[in-house]
Write a protein that holds these residues in place. Structure first.
Motif, mmCIF file in Angstrom:
data_model
loop_
_atom_site.group_PDB
_atom_site.id
_atom_site.type_symbol
_atom_site.label_atom_id
_atom_site.label_comp_id
_atom_site.label_asym_id
_atom_site.label_seq_id
_atom_site.Cartn_x
_atom_site.Cartn_y
_atom_site.Cartn_z
ATOM 1 N N ASN A 59 0.817 -1.222 0.000
ATOM 2 C CA ASN A 59 0.000 0.000 0.000
ATOM 3 C C ASN A 59 0.843 1.261 0.000
ATOM 4 O OD1 ASN A 59 -2.572 -1.096 -0.132
ATOM 5 N ND2 ASN A 59 -2.687 -1.390 2.069
ATOM 6 N N ASP A 60 1.963 1.264 0.762
ATOM 7 C CA ASP A 60 2.794 2.463 0.816
ATOM 8 C C ASP A 60 3.360 2.808 -0.549
ATOM 9 O OD1 ASP A 60 4.470 0.161 0.991
ATOM 10 O OD2 ASP A 60 6.099 1.374 1.827
ATOM 11 N N LEU A 61 3.708 1.805 -1.328
ATOM 12 C CA LEU A 61 4.264 2.036 -2.659
ATOM 13 C C LEU A 61 3.187 2.482 -3.645
ATOM 14 C CD1 LEU A 61 6.800 1.883 -4.425
ATOM 15 C CD2 LEU A 61 6.210 -0.505 -4.878
ATOM 16 N N LEU A 62 2.075 1.772 -3.680
ATOM 17 C CA LEU A 62 1.012 2.122 -4.624
ATOM 18 C C LEU A 62 0.384 3.469 -4.299
ATOM 19 C CD1 LEU A 62 -0.663 -1.357 -5.202
ATOM 20 C CD2 LEU A 62 1.032 -0.187 -6.620
ATOM 21 N N SER A 63 0.320 3.835 -3.023
ATOM 22 C CA SER A 63 -0.250 5.142 -2.679
ATOM 23 C C SER A 63 0.709 6.272 -3.059
ATOM 24 C CB SER A 63 -0.603 5.212 -1.199
ATOM 25 O OG SER A 63 0.553 5.102 -0.401
ATOM 26 N N LYS A 64 1.990 5.976 -3.150
ATOM 27 C CA LYS A 64 2.973 6.974 -3.584
ATOM 28 C C LYS A 64 2.811 7.278 -5.083
ATOM 29 C CE LYS A 64 7.911 7.854 -3.105
ATOM 30 N NZ LYS A 64 9.192 7.304 -2.655
ATOM 31 N N TYR A 65 2.308 6.304 -5.826
ATOM 32 C CA TYR A 65 2.056 6.442 -7.267
ATOM 33 C C TYR A 65 0.590 6.096 -7.524
ATOM 34 C CZ TYR A 65 7.122 6.267 -7.281
ATOM 35 O OH TYR A 65 8.440 6.526 -7.032
ATOM 36 N N GLY A 94 13.769 2.067 -2.062
ATOM 37 C CA GLY A 94 14.340 2.592 -0.829
ATOM 38 C C GLY A 94 15.117 1.526 -0.067
ATOM 39 N N GLY A 95 15.756 0.615 -0.795
ATOM 40 C CA GLY A 95 16.545 -0.431 -0.158
ATOM 41 C C GLY A 95 15.740 -1.603 0.368
ATOM 42 N N GLN A 96 14.424 -1.578 0.202
ATOM 43 C CA GLN A 96 13.551 -2.640 0.704
ATOM 44 C C GLN A 96 12.961 -3.431 -0.459
ATOM 45 O OE1 GLN A 96 12.993 -3.283 4.061
ATOM 46 N NE2 GLN A 96 14.657 -1.794 4.261
ATOM 47 N N PRO A 97 12.995 -4.772 -0.400
ATOM 48 C CA PRO A 97 12.372 -5.562 -1.463
ATOM 49 C C PRO A 97 10.849 -5.469 -1.361
ATOM 50 C CG PRO A 97 13.213 -6.997 0.265
ATOM 51 C CD PRO A 97 13.634 -5.596 0.623
ATOM 52 N N LYS A 98 10.216 -5.253 -2.511
ATOM 53 C CA LYS A 98 8.749 -5.168 -2.556
ATOM 54 C C LYS A 98 8.263 -5.933 -3.776
ATOM 55 C CE LYS A 98 8.808 -0.878 -0.082
ATOM 56 N NZ LYS A 98 7.899 -0.580 0.961
ATOM 57 N N ARG A 99 7.218 -6.693 -3.588
ATOM 58 C CA ARG A 99 6.641 -7.534 -4.640
ATOM 59 C C ARG A 99 5.468 -6.824 -5.289
ATOM 60 N NH1 ARG A 99 8.320 -11.775 -7.415
ATOM 61 N NH2 ARG A 99 6.698 -13.206 -8.033
ATOM 62 N N ALA A 134 -6.098 -6.476 -2.536
ATOM 63 C CA ALA A 134 -5.298 -6.102 -1.368
ATOM 64 C C ALA A 134 -3.935 -6.771 -1.478
ATOM 65 C CB ALA A 134 -6.000 -6.553 -0.094
ATOM 66 N N PRO A 135 -2.877 -6.044 -1.141
ATOM 67 C CA PRO A 135 -1.545 -6.627 -1.248
ATOM 68 C C PRO A 135 -1.350 -7.733 -0.215
ATOM 69 C CG PRO A 135 -1.437 -4.490 -0.194
ATOM 70 C CD PRO A 135 -2.859 -4.687 -0.654
ATOM 71 N N VAL A 136 -0.575 -8.702 -0.597
ATOM 72 C CA VAL A 136 -0.230 -9.776 0.315
ATOM 73 C C VAL A 136 1.103 -9.416 0.942
ATOM 74 C CG1 VAL A 136 0.308 -12.225 0.501
ATOM 75 C CG2 VAL A 136 -1.446 -11.450 -1.097
ATOM 76 N N GLU A 137 1.122 -9.283 2.249
ATOM 77 C CA GLU A 137 2.358 -8.938 2.944
ATOM 78 C C GLU A 137 3.229 -10.175 3.030
ATOM 79 O OE1 GLU A 137 3.323 -5.914 3.791
ATOM 80 O OE2 GLU A 137 1.446 -5.109 3.032
ATOM 81 N N GLU A 138 4.492 -10.026 2.655
ATOM 82 C CA GLU A 138 5.424 -11.127 2.761
ATOM 83 C C GLU A 138 5.938 -11.187 4.187
ATOM 84 O OE1 GLU A 138 8.296 -11.509 -0.326
ATOM 85 O OE2 GLU A 138 7.030 -10.450 -1.724
ATOM 86 N N PRO A 139 6.212 -12.391 4.691
ATOM 87 C CA PRO A 139 6.722 -12.487 6.052
ATOM 88 C C PRO A 139 8.062 -11.779 6.191
ATOM 89 C CG PRO A 139 6.505 -14.665 5.008
ATOM 90 C CD PRO A 139 6.055 -13.640 4.032
ATOM 91 N N ALA A 140 8.283 -11.167 7.350
ATOM 92 C CA ALA A 140 9.519 -10.426 7.590
ATOM 93 C C ALA A 140 10.729 -11.342 7.624
ATOM 94 C CB ALA A 140 9.410 -9.656 8.900
ATOM 95 N N ALA A 141 10.535 -12.626 7.885
ATOM 96 C CA ALA A 141 11.653 -13.558 7.996
ATOM 97 C C ALA A 141 12.226 -13.958 6.646
ATOM 98 C CB ALA A 141 11.199 -14.804 8.742
ATOM 99 N N LYS A 142 11.538 -13.625 5.573
ATOM 100 C CA LYS A 142 12.021 -13.997 4.252
ATOM 101 C C LYS A 142 13.343 -13.307 3.970
ATOM 102 C CE LYS A 142 10.852 -14.283 -0.571
ATOM 103 N NZ LYS A 142 9.930 -14.081 -1.614
#
Length: 163
Positions: A59-65, A94-99, A134-142
């Motif tokens: 959501n943070d990425l799509l709301s930015k665009y 921003g250095g973070q992987p996003k799907r 709705a975006p599927v959040e990837e687990p933080a442990a990935k």
């Protein structure tokens, strides 16, 4: 002398042509997803409508665009998965992987600057907010993607637009 009324295109040839050309983008993405990856200096700038039906991502990425976004598939992309109706890819923002998952119907421009190949498509209609996925959040442990060779850059496509 009476003129005949204009003939209506009941076959919808324009839509069929758009779908066929999107098939070129799909075939290029399938080649890029092969184990050998992109050949030579080929790379893709893909512009798509972020508010089109079926587009999903954080959501943070799509709301930015909120309207349109351009992604670059060159050195820093992972898990490219071109399907029959959409493709998914992991990119760093921003250095973070996003799907992201993008239906081919949402693509408005496909450009390979290495050979000056450009396809431009009619924009799809915006999806009502309740129809968006709705975006599927990837687990933080990935595990994060491997360190990139060079930092990501945001590219303006103004230089490629016809004036």
């Amino acid at each position: 002398m009476a003129q005949d009324p204009p003939v209506q295109d009941l076959m919808n040839y324009e839509a069929m042509a758009q779908d066929a050309l999107r098939g070129v983008a799909k075939a290029a993405l399938k080649r890029a997803a092969a184990p050998e990856g992109l050949p030579g200096s080929h790379h893709f700038y893909i512009t798509f409508k972020t508010d089109a039906a079926g587009v999903s991502g954080p959501n943070d990425l799509l709301s930015k665009y909120p309207d349109e976004m351009t992604i670059v598939l060159q050195h820093q992309y992972w898990d490219l998965a071109p399907g029959e109706t959409f493709f998914s890819v992991t990119l760093q923002f921003g250095g973070q992987p996003k799907r992201l998952s993008v239906p081919y119907a949402a693509i408005t421009r496909f450009y390979d600057p290495s050979v000056q190949f450009l396809l431009q498509f009619e924009a799809p209609p915006s999806a009502p907010p309740e129809a968006r996925i709705a975006p599927v959040e990837e687990p933080a442990a990935k595990a994060a993607p491997p360190a990139a060779k060079s930092p990501a850059t945001v590219v303006s496509l103004d230089q490629f637009r016809k004036k």
